[in-house]
Design an enzyme around this catalytic site. Structure first.
Site, mmCIF file in Angstrom:
data_model
loop_
_atom_site.group_PDB
_atom_site.id
_atom_site.type_symbol
_atom_site.label_atom_id
_atom_site.label_comp_id
_atom_site.label_asym_id
_atom_site.label_seq_id
_atom_site.Cartn_x
_atom_site.Cartn_y
_atom_site.Cartn_z
ATOM 1 N N GLU A 130 -5.151 -15.134 -29.544
ATOM 2 C CA GLU A 130 -4.547 -16.030 -28.559
ATOM 3 C C GLU A 130 -4.829 -17.502 -28.869
ATOM 4 O OE1 GLU A 130 -4.839 -14.420 -24.383
ATOM 5 O OE2 GLU A 130 -6.178 -13.005 -25.384
ATOM 6 N N PHE A 165 1.716 3.101 -21.671
ATOM 7 C CA PHE A 165 1.362 1.820 -22.271
ATOM 8 C C PHE A 165 0.051 1.968 -23.036
ATOM 9 C CE2 PHE A 165 4.384 0.204 -19.205
ATOM 10 C CZ PHE A 165 4.974 -0.852 -19.897
ATOM 11 N N ILE A 166 0.034 1.461 -24.262
ATOM 12 C CA ILE A 166 -1.169 1.449 -25.098
ATOM 13 C C ILE A 166 -1.640 0.004 -25.196
ATOM 14 C CG2 ILE A 166 -2.124 1.938 -27.382
ATOM 15 C CD1 ILE A 166 0.098 4.032 -27.710
ATOM 16 N N LYS A 167 -2.934 -0.226 -24.886
ATOM 17 C CA LYS A 167 -3.456 -1.589 -24.835
ATOM 18 C C LYS A 167 -4.827 -1.664 -25.497
ATOM 19 C CE LYS A 167 -1.474 -2.140 -20.171
ATOM 20 N NZ LYS A 167 -1.773 -2.516 -18.763
ATOM 21 N N SER A 203 -2.981 -11.467 -22.826
ATOM 22 C CA SER A 203 -1.677 -12.014 -23.186
ATOM 23 C C SER A 203 -0.755 -10.991 -23.843
ATOM 24 C CB SER A 203 -1.834 -13.228 -24.113
ATOM 25 O OG SER A 203 -2.525 -14.246 -23.445
ATOM 26 N N GLU A 223 -0.700 5.200 -17.642
ATOM 27 C CA GLU A 223 0.583 5.623 -17.096
ATOM 28 C C GLU A 223 1.464 4.403 -16.862
ATOM 29 O OE1 GLU A 223 0.594 7.098 -13.077
ATOM 30 O OE2 GLU A 223 -1.144 5.866 -12.533
ATOM 31 N N GLY A 272 7.357 -0.800 -10.865
ATOM 32 C CA GLY A 272 7.200 -1.655 -9.701
ATOM 33 C C GLY A 272 7.390 -3.115 -10.055
ATOM 34 N N GLU A 325 6.234 -6.939 -10.636
ATOM 35 C CA GLU A 325 5.036 -7.557 -11.204
ATOM 36 C C GLU A 325 4.720 -8.819 -10.410
ATOM 37 O OE1 GLU A 325 4.738 -7.735 -15.522
ATOM 38 O OE2 GLU A 325 6.498 -6.439 -15.668
ATOM 39 N N ASP A 348 -3.326 -9.773 -11.336
ATOM 40 C CA ASP A 348 -1.972 -9.274 -11.582
ATOM 41 C C ASP A 348 -1.804 -7.900 -10.944
ATOM 42 O OD1 ASP A 348 -1.909 -11.539 -13.110
ATOM 43 O OD2 ASP A 348 -1.923 -10.517 -15.042
ATOM 44 N N SER A 386 2.973 -21.394 -17.218
ATOM 45 C CA SER A 386 1.937 -20.476 -16.737
ATOM 46 C C SER A 386 1.958 -20.361 -15.220
ATOM 47 C CB SER A 386 0.555 -20.940 -17.194
ATOM 48 O OG SER A 386 0.427 -20.851 -18.592
#
Length: 367
Positions: free
Chosen positions: A16, A183-185, A191, A222, A226, A228, A302, A326
């Protein structure tokens, strides 16, 4: 009253880096120069610290795709010590102009994860943002969500994997437990760096490989359908929540590109169109998450808001972006705090906490 010397530390070795340069640029442009003297400290991608001049600290400053740190010939170091002796020239140990407070805007690894905060604490310097513990907790999505869940706050179901046990990563197991898409994080990135939305085994395996390039631990979650919604929180012992904003991505999900490069990648609905009841419920949840993770100074919380009205915390970001697109400063602006006043308040909170911490006893015996 003499002006405070504010050290803005930016850049860094993380993925970042460029986001941090943009955040620093916006803070430098907005900070009240009648109250604060700005000292710029840029960290290059190799981890070297540079004392920079305001007239030349960035290259390609107006292009987020090409923006770069302009490395100076003045490498510096910050060392533990008294308040007036921390900054020295890294090559000849010459003492440099000292700081009253630091605004660290190094996003991601080694800047947002408690590492930089620990060094500043050792150097006895007040700094903007949460403490060492809170910074490291919030950076690790796995640990943060375990604590949030324990506090009764809804978070997405997920699985955690480490590179040391990479052989245990199973698409079949993940799909059976989480459904698709997933979702893979990377656990310790922000970011949307290294994040993938996957539905098939091939996509899953590619997403795992991508995430492990950025961290040794990842989470698979999962997909929650919805809205955000984001909330800015400000304060130390009595934190307050801002009005709410909504992300309306024009892409499949709110990616790094959408956040920082492509100004048309998403729209920000500020304030979000929500009922007073839902707004108050989410603001209350934002403050609860902030306090659960022991945040101070600032954080952006968030959320996902489902059609059924269920609220899920997706992330608590302890050094949210301060770029011109932002959410954090924009939400405070509509809540009555201008960008320059927000920077001033964050600096005040940093000094307030430092004074509070300095009042603690450091010895068991009376003199």
């Amino acid at each position: 009253m003499a002006k405070k010397k504010v050290g803005i530390i930016f850049g860094g070795k993380s993925a970042e880096h460029e986001v941090s340069l943009q955040s620093a640029k916006n803070i430098v442009e907005a900070i009240d120069k009648s109250k604060f003297d700005v000292i710029l400290i840029g960290i290059d991608k190799n981890g070297k610290w540079h004392l920079n001049d305001q007239s030349s600290y960035l290259l390609n400053a107006e292009n987020p795709k090409l923006i770069q740190l302009n490395k100076s010939n003045d490498p510096i170091a910050i060392v533990p010590g008294e308040m007036d002796k921390q900054m020295i020239h890294a090559e000849n140990a010459r003492q440099l102009e000292q700081l009253d407070v630091v605004f660290p805007i190094v996003h991601g690894t080694l800047g947002e994860d408690g590492s930089l905060q620990g060094m500043l604490r050792l150097a006895n310097l007040p700094f903007v943002g949460p403490s060492v513990l809170s910074s490291s907790i919030c950076m690790d999505k796995d640990i943060a969500k375990r604590l949030l869940k324990d506090a009764g706050i809804n978070v997405a179901k997920g699985l955690t994997y480490t590179s040391a046990r990479k052989d245990k990563v199973s698409y079949e197991e993940a799909a059976a437990y989480l459904g698709t898409p997933m979702f893979i994080k990377p656990a310790n990135q922000g970011s949307s760096v290294g994040v993938s939305k996957v539905s098939t085994k091939r996509e899953f395996e590619a997403g795992i490989e991508s995430a492990f390039q950025y961290d040794h631990k990842l989470i698979v979650e999962e997909s929650i359908v919805g809205r955000e919604i984001e909330c800015s929180v400000l304060g130390n012992t009595d934190p307050k929540a801002s009005q709410l904003g909504e992300i309306l991505p024009h892409t499949e999900f709110y990616s790094y590109q959408s956040k920082y490069i492509d100004e048309k990648g998403a729209e920000l609905a500020i304030p979000a169109e929500l009922s007073d009841e839902v707004t108050k419920e989410m603001q209350k949840a934002a403050v609860k998450a902030f306090e659960t993770l022991q945040c101070e100074g600032l954080a952006r919380v968030d959320f996902f808001l489902t059609k059924a009205g269920d609220i899920y915390v997706n992330e608590v970001n302890t050094l949210p972006g301060f770029t011109k697109i932002s959410m954090y400063p924009k939400l405070w602006e509509i809540s009555g705090i201008s960008y320059p006043d927000l920077i001033k308040r964050l600096i005040e909170l940093a000094i307030e906490r430092h004074e509070r911490d300095s009042s603690l006893r450091s010895t068991v015996w009376d003199d």
